[in-house]
Motif scaffolding. Structure first.
Motif, PDB file in Angstrom:
ATOM      1  N   PHE A 115    -114.885-149.048 -17.623  1.00 42.22           N
ATOM      2  CA  PHE A 115    -114.155-148.118 -18.482  1.00 42.22           C
ATOM      3  C   PHE A 115    -115.012-147.593 -19.619  1.00 42.22           C
ATOM      4  CE2 PHE A 115    -111.017-150.819 -16.473  1.00 42.22           C
ATOM      5  CZ  PHE A 115    -110.171-149.869 -15.939  1.00 42.22           C
ATOM      6  N   ASP A 117    -114.646-147.461 -23.150  1.00 42.16           N
ATOM      7  CA  ASP A 117    -114.974-148.071 -24.427  1.00 42.16           C
ATOM      8  C   ASP A 117    -115.233-149.564 -24.265  1.00 42.16           C
ATOM      9  OD1 ASP A 117    -115.313-148.841 -26.963  1.00 42.16           O
ATOM     10  OD2 ASP A 117    -113.451-148.012 -27.738  1.00 42.16           O
ATOM     11  N   SER A 120    -113.426-152.198 -26.616  1.00 36.66           N
ATOM     12  CA  SER A 120    -112.039-152.647 -26.488  1.00 36.66           C
ATOM     13  C   SER A 120    -111.678-153.051 -25.066  1.00 36.66           C
ATOM     14  CB  SER A 120    -111.097-151.534 -26.964  1.00 36.66           C
ATOM     15  OG  SER A 120    -111.297-150.380 -26.179  1.00 36.66           O
ATOM     16  N   SER A 121    -112.617-152.923 -24.130  1.00 39.35           N
ATOM     17  CA  SER A 121    -112.258-153.184 -22.741  1.00 39.35           C
ATOM     18  C   SER A 121    -112.466-154.631 -22.313  1.00 39.35           C
ATOM     19  CB  SER A 121    -113.045-152.269 -21.800  1.00 39.35           C
ATOM     20  OG  SER A 121    -112.615-150.939 -21.984  1.00 39.35           O
ATOM     21  N   LEU A 122    -113.006-155.445 -23.203  1.00 42.63           N
ATOM     22  CA  LEU A 122    -113.139-156.869 -22.887  1.00 42.63           C
ATOM     23  C   LEU A 122    -112.150-157.643 -23.759  1.00 42.63           C
ATOM     24  CD1 LEU A 122    -117.020-157.033 -22.755  1.00 42.63           C
ATOM     25  CD2 LEU A 122    -115.516-157.644 -20.872  1.00 42.63           C
ATOM     26  N   ASN A 123    -111.579-158.693 -23.169  1.00 47.79           N
ATOM     27  CA  ASN A 123    -110.603-159.483 -23.910  1.00 47.79           C
ATOM     28  C   ASN A 123    -111.299-160.267 -25.022  1.00 47.79           C
ATOM     29  OD1 ASN A 123    -108.627-161.268 -24.784  1.00 47.79           O
ATOM     30  ND2 ASN A 123    -107.723-161.453 -22.754  1.00 47.79           N
ATOM     31  N   PRO A 124    -110.907-160.037 -26.281  1.00 49.76           N
ATOM     32  CA  PRO A 124    -111.640-160.640 -27.399  1.00 49.76           C
ATOM     33  C   PRO A 124    -111.519-162.161 -27.479  1.00 49.76           C
ATOM     34  CG  PRO A 124    -109.672-159.512 -28.185  1.00 49.76           C
ATOM     35  CD  PRO A 124    -109.822-159.153 -26.743  1.00 49.76           C
ATOM     36  N   VAL A 125    -110.535-162.759 -26.820  1.00 54.80           N
ATOM     37  CA  VAL A 125    -110.328-164.196 -27.019  1.00 54.80           C
ATOM     38  C   VAL A 125    -110.905-165.055 -25.897  1.00 54.80           C
ATOM     39  CG1 VAL A 125    -108.258-163.742 -28.376  1.00 54.80           C
ATOM     40  CG2 VAL A 125    -108.026-164.322 -25.969  1.00 54.80           C
ATOM     41  N   HIS A 126    -111.533-164.438 -24.906  1.00 58.51           N
ATOM     42  CA  HIS A 126    -112.157-165.244 -23.862  1.00 58.51           C
ATOM     43  C   HIS A 126    -113.660-164.980 -23.835  1.00 58.51           C
ATOM     44  CE1 HIS A 126    -108.346-166.512 -22.336  1.00 58.51           C
ATOM     45  NE2 HIS A 126    -107.950-165.300 -22.025  1.00 58.51           N
ATOM     46  N   GLN A 131    -114.633-164.241 -18.301  1.00 56.61           N
ATOM     47  CA  GLN A 131    -113.925-163.045 -17.836  1.00 56.61           C
ATOM     48  C   GLN A 131    -114.520-162.509 -16.541  1.00 56.61           C
ATOM     49  OE1 GLN A 131    -112.674-160.144 -20.841  1.00 56.61           O
ATOM     50  NE2 GLN A 131    -113.484-161.498 -22.404  1.00 56.61           N
ATOM     51  N   TYR A 170    -118.529-164.752 -27.038  1.00 57.66           N
ATOM     52  CA  TYR A 170    -117.358-163.879 -27.004  1.00 57.66           C
ATOM     53  C   TYR A 170    -117.810-162.419 -27.092  1.00 57.66           C
ATOM     54  CZ  TYR A 170    -114.450-167.966 -27.536  1.00 57.66           C
ATOM     55  OH  TYR A 170    -113.817-169.154 -27.304  1.00 57.66           O
ATOM     56  N   HIS A 172    -117.256-160.044 -29.075  1.00 56.58           N
ATOM     57  CA  HIS A 172    -117.670-159.482 -30.363  1.00 56.58           C
ATOM     58  C   HIS A 172    -119.083-159.891 -30.740  1.00 56.58           C
ATOM     59  CE1 HIS A 172    -116.206-163.436 -31.798  1.00 56.58           C
ATOM     60  NE2 HIS A 172    -117.119-163.288 -32.723  1.00 56.58           N
ATOM     61  N   MET A 183    -119.419-155.380 -18.571  1.00 57.41           N
ATOM     62  CA  MET A 183    -118.341-154.723 -17.811  1.00 57.41           C
ATOM     63  C   MET A 183    -118.831-154.374 -16.405  1.00 57.41           C
ATOM     64  SD  MET A 183    -115.386-154.273 -19.293  1.00 57.41           S
ATOM     65  CE  MET A 183    -114.679-152.936 -18.335  1.00 57.41           C
TER      66      MET A 183
END
Lengths: 717, 323
Positions: A115, A117, A120-126, A131, A170, A172, A183
């Motif tokens: 995707f 962006d 924002s396309s990866l889950n921030p908490v895993h 993932q 993570y 971030h 991604m």
């Protein structure tokens, strides 16, 4: 109506292709979004084929239906509100009408998707590795450990250094480019036959964009997968795509081999796009050709050509009948235009305005002087070395801005160009006073210099108060600085609206009723309201549709010409600033590394970083393939802890160990009004003195990522 | 992280200091005789000699700054003075009452968190469907119930009509129960107040969870999860729920602190001998020293609940470690 595409595997992909049935076969796909207020006809009957191993570029602006049609392939369009009809066959299987469970088996398995962006396309908490492993475990009968190993392998493959360790990080903790690599790893974890990439580089720097394009090019050859690359930028995919499909208003406008489409666009829209995009070749002394108007959502069933309202060739029948794709020339080149046969050359259809800009307002008077500007922010990141670490966003910049001229400021995100702009308007405080306006120290108190320096922001959607009317937005700077009476201010606002090409009735409306391009016009009017001497434009066109960018650039040029305003035009892309700038400063990690007259920068760049930026500019000309330099490696170093010596040495292909990583180069004026800070540049006309000369050195140096490098080289030769 | 954690801890110490200082200043700057507020006596009934002796005893004749440090010393050693009504040390009274409040508010917090989160997640999963809308409407009506009314309703059903559960107190008086029988007795008494508190805090948890889930469902990474082939349930519980928990934890922390004060009404309705009931008694008996001590305890509870949320937050959202 179906066009049969002959096998279009070009000589370039060599051997990957033979005659084959299409892997993806979309016919008569239509998608309509039904909401209580209105229906939006996003896709209006498109036919599209992708062969195995083929790279298809799906090009269009926002609202063209390009993303929606590919999301339909993935079953990711929410129904309701969407109503999807038509047939989508993938690898011999009909996808429309599959149950959710059946779709889940295909998504991420045989079709991978990347995707726009990566932030924002990866889950921030895993953790990132988890993932990627999840995608593998969803489709393969495997255990946690093996899936993790596979994830690490793929992270390594897509060029993440220390993949084993970074897999536990993570999202971030990854840079934008690295997240997009992650991604891609996630999309490829199950060896898909088709990769759908939805604007994967739009949110990234040009230098990183080049890296990602090269990576995908390499991987698709290695894995033999087909790629659908969705983009709004014809330039990005020129070097990658076998075939191009241009969409507008939910219809296919033109399709064909990329060489045919780029060289001989047969649809007025494609021709217009190619002409209006600022590139490194367009002449700079004339106005860019503009496509009038803006792309608008289609609110009822199409009965005519969706482009008719903006097309210079529109005739009566264009509104009454829906043009189908008709072949033009051979090898699958087709165009959906009723008047395709009468279309002249692109140059005649979209002429450049030859009335040369007079630049009468320009004098050599210096308006703004910046000397040794430093802006430091306290670092949020922990640093063991020094307790009080600072992000040196701008770290010693000297510049002058002259009356009626434009200074282009270019660099990757994080180079400090936006902070420089903010310091000029007083939004951030420099370490020590460094800015002078007409010889006086800059005073940003109300009514003083702040009135004289105005700003236009990147995002026209969030930089205006949604609760205010346009007239109030425009007149606010006058109100703040106490200029004129209320009537005067309204009067001026209306004049400004007319000047930026908006109707009078716009004054009483709210910002949300306008398109991005129109809002940027309002932003220009607002900046002009206080009658400034200087306007700082921070990426003013990068959030706009490509067909609208030329309008805004032209408007800025005209305005400058009329009023003699000095412009600081900040951009990440050298192609965009080229058209408007008189002088260009290239920034890297808070410092200016090269500064010269525009033509010198483009014709004879001296600093290796300038060369790298120029090489990264997408060139909408597939025939230029192979001439490109390898992409700049890696990401921008941490600005809180810049490298010793020359700040660019860690990414520089010609850095000399023992010199560049030790000694700090000074910004030297090597000839009149031409500055560069590089140890290896000798002097006027001089080239890189060691180890080899010039551009050849650039394209033959060995970069630090050997695996990627080797493949790259093979491609290039 | 550790350095920043210390800074955060410093903020808590600062807030605590401000609260204690206010508690020290309030009786001294309020209108009326501070003696009544500090020593908890009826000044009008004393002779001048007695009054002078008492002023000497509580130290009101010393300089303010000395009094301030004395006050800090007594707070830190757990000495809150004496209750005007019962003439017992306040620390003793609070030590007696606090566990009961902790029992019912703690139990109510855990149960309402579990129920609210699960039902909220379910509702978000069925968003827009009939079950979701029914739950949503039900929860909103539940939230508007007055707490005393709900308590009295429960008493009239379960104690008066059905006779299943006791309607007042924390234990059966003078029953001399031991072992499991005593535990059963305590549980029996705690059920109704706990249920009342729980029912009242479920809607808040539910609404927070449901809203947070719906917010997260619109995020780009949810599309990514779908694109890799995750089922709807996996998307919801593997990707949405964890992200939605962070605002819920914040809500629970606020709710816990709030229920400390909210227990005043519930404990009064059920004649439950907790901190809330103590505050009620102190207010009606104008027992100022007890009121002040109870307020300080509530302040500490608020701080502890927030500290707890601060500790959990980075575990739920790794991004917040960097801040």
């Amino acid at each position: 109506m179906t066009i049969t595409y002959p096998d279009s595997t070009s000589d370039r992909t060599g051997g990957a292709g033979s005659v084959r049935a299409p892997l993806l076969d979309i016919s008569n796909l239509a998608v309509r979004f039904e909401t209580p207020d209105r229906d939006v006809w996003a896709v209006n009957g498109i036919d599209l084929e992708v062969g195995a191993g083929e790279v298809l570029a799906l090009v269009g602006e926002s609202g063209s239906g390009k993303s929606v049609s590919m999301l339909s392939v993935m079953g990711l369009v929410p129904t309701p509100p969407a109503v999807v009809s038509g047939s989508i066959r993938f690898d011999g299987q009909e996808l429309s009408g599959l149950s959710k469970r059946e779709f889940s088996a295909i998504r991420g398995g045989d079709i991978g998707m990347v995707f726009q962006d990566p932030m924002s396309s990866l889950n921030p908490v895993h953790p990132v590795g988890k993932q990627i492993a999840e995608a593998f475990r969803l489709h393969r009968d495997t255990n946690r450990k093996e899936a993790m190993k596979r994830a690490v392998d793929l992270l390594d493959r897509v060029g993440i250094p220390n993949a084993q360790r970074r897999a536990r990080d993570y999202p971030h903790e990854f840079s934008g480019g690295m997240r997009q690599r992650a991604m891609i790893a996630m999309a490829l974890v199950c060896d898909p036959k088709l990769l759908i990439a939805d604007e994967p580089t739009t949110a990234l720097d040009v230098t990183v964009q080049r890296q990602i394009v090269s990576l995908v090019e390499e991987l698709k050859d290695e894995l033999g997968m087909a790629v659908v690359w969705i983009t709004h930028d014809l330039g990005v995919v020129a070097e990658l795509a076998d075939r191009v499909v241009v969409m507008y208003g939910g219809r296919v406008m033109e399709t064909g081999d990329s060489t045919d489409v780029y060289a001989a666009a047969s649809h007025p829209y494609t021709a217009g796009l190619l002409r209006s995009i600022p590139s490194l070749d367009t002449p700079t002394d004339a106005q860019l050709p503009e496509i009038p108007g803006t792309p608008a959502p289609i609110l009822e069933q199409l009965v005519g050509c969706p482009f008719h309202a903006r097309c210079p060739m529109t005739e009566g029948d264009c509104t009454g009948s829906l043009p189908d794709l008709e072949p033009v020339g051979g090898s699958g080149h087709a165009s959906a235009c009723l008047h395709v046969s009468s279309m002249g050359s692109a140059e005649d259809l979209w002429p450049m305005d030859v009335t040369e800009l007079t630049e009468s307002g320009s004098t050599s008077e210096t308006v703004v002087t910046i000397s040794d500007l430093k802006v430091h922010f306290p670092s949020r990141r922990k640093s063991r070395k020094n307790r009080h670490s600072y992000v040196r966003a701008v770290d010693g910049v000297d510049l002058e801005i002259k009356h009626g001229q434009t200074l282009g400021v270019v660099g990757e995100s994080g180079c400090g160009k936006s902070t420089l702009g903010r310091a000029l308007v007083g939004l951030v405080e420099p370490v020590a006073p460094a800015i002078q306006l007409r010889g006086e120290p800059l005073d940003t108190s109300r009514g003083l210099h702040r009135q004289k320096i105005q700003m236009i922001f990147q995002d026209p959607f969030s930089s205006m108060n949604p609760g205010m009317r346009v007239a109030d937005i425009i007149s606010e700077p006058m109100r703040i600085h106490g200029i004129g009476s209320a009537e005067d201010r309204l009067d001026t606002s209306l004049k400004l609206l007319a000047q930026v090409g908006l109707p009078d009735d716009a004054a009483t409306r709210h910002p949300h009723e306008f398109s991005g391009g129109q809002r940027q016009r309002i932003a220009i009017a607002r900046a002009l309201a206080a009658d400034p001497e200087v306007i700082v434009c921070d990426e003013p066109v990068s959030a706009l549709d490509v067909s609208v960018q030329a309008q805004i650039i032209n408007l800025l040029r005209e305005t400058q010409d009329e009023r003699g305003i000095a412009l600081i035009f900040i951009a990440h892309d050298l192609a965009v600033v080229r058209h408007i700038s008189d002088e260009i400063a290239v920034m890297y990690l808070g410092q200016v590394v090269e500064r010269a007259k525009r033509d010198l920068i483009y014709d004879d760049p001296l600093h290796p970083y300038t060369k790298a930026l120029l090489a990264a500019v997408p060139d909408p000309d597939p025939s230029g393939r192979g001439a490109l330099a390898p992409p700049l490696v890696g990401d921008l170093p941490d600005p809180a802890d810049p490298p010793a010596g020359c700040r660019f040495n860690t990414r520089c292909p010609v850095a000399v160990p023992g010199l560049c990583d030790v000694e700090v180069p000074q910004l030297r004026e090597i000839e009149s009004r031409r500055w560069v800070s590089c140890h290896l540049v000798d002097g006027p006309g001089g080239q890189v003195s060691e180890p080899q000369a010039g551009s050849e050195a650039w394209s033959s140096v060995s970069l630090s990522e050997p695996k990627q490098q080797n493949n790259e080289r093979e491609e290039d030769e | 992280m550790r350095r920043l954690g210390l800074r955060r801890l410093g903020q808590y110490v600062l807030v605590f200091g401000v609260a204690v200082t206010l508690n020290f200043l309030l009786p001294r700057i309020m209108p009326g005789n501070p003696l009544a507020l500090i020593a908890g006596v009826d000044v009008g009934l004393m002779t001048p000699d007695e009054r002078a002796e008492l002023i000497e005893q509580v130290g009101l004749n010393r300089p303010l700054i000395v009094q301030y440090f004395e006050y800090w010393k007594s707070i830190l050693t757990g000495d809150f003075g004496f209750s005007y009504r019962s003439s017992r040390p306040i620390s003793e009274i609070i030590a007696e009452r606090l566990p009961w409040t902790l029992l019912i508010t703690g139990a109510a917090l855990v149960v309402s968190a579990v129920v609210g989160i699960i039902v909220g997640a379910f509702s978000a999963w069925r968003r827009g469907k009939k079950s979701d809308l029914t739950l949503l409407t039900g929860m909103i009506s539940l939230e508007s119930l007055p707490s005393f009314w709900l308590g009295m309703l429960l008493i009239s059903i379960f104690s008066v009509q059905l006779g299943w559960l006791p309607s007042f107190g924390a234990v059966t008086p003078a029953s001399d129960l031991t072992g499991w029988a005593q535990v059963g007795d305590v549980v029996e008494h705690a059920v109704l107040p706990t249920v009342t508190l729980t029912v009242l805090s479920i809607p808040g948890v539910y609404l927070t969870m449901r809203y947070a889930m719906l917010e997260v469902l619109g995020e780009d990474f949810i599309r990514t999860a779908r694109a890799k082939g995750a089922s709807e349930r996996r998307v919801l519980f593997g990707h949405v729920a964890r992200n939605a928990m962070a605002p819920v934890v914040t809500f629970l922390a606020i709710r816990f602190a709030f229920s400390f004060g909210g227990a005043v009404i519930i404990e009064t309705v059920f004649s439950y001998p907790g901190l809330g009931r103590l505050i009620f008694e102190a207010v009606s008996g104008r027992d100022y020293p007890v009121m002040q001590a109870a307020f300080l305890v509530i302040t500490i509870a608020v701080l502890v609940a927030n500290l707890f949320a601060d500790i959990i937050y980075p575990i739920l959202d790794p991004r917040s470690q960097e801040e």
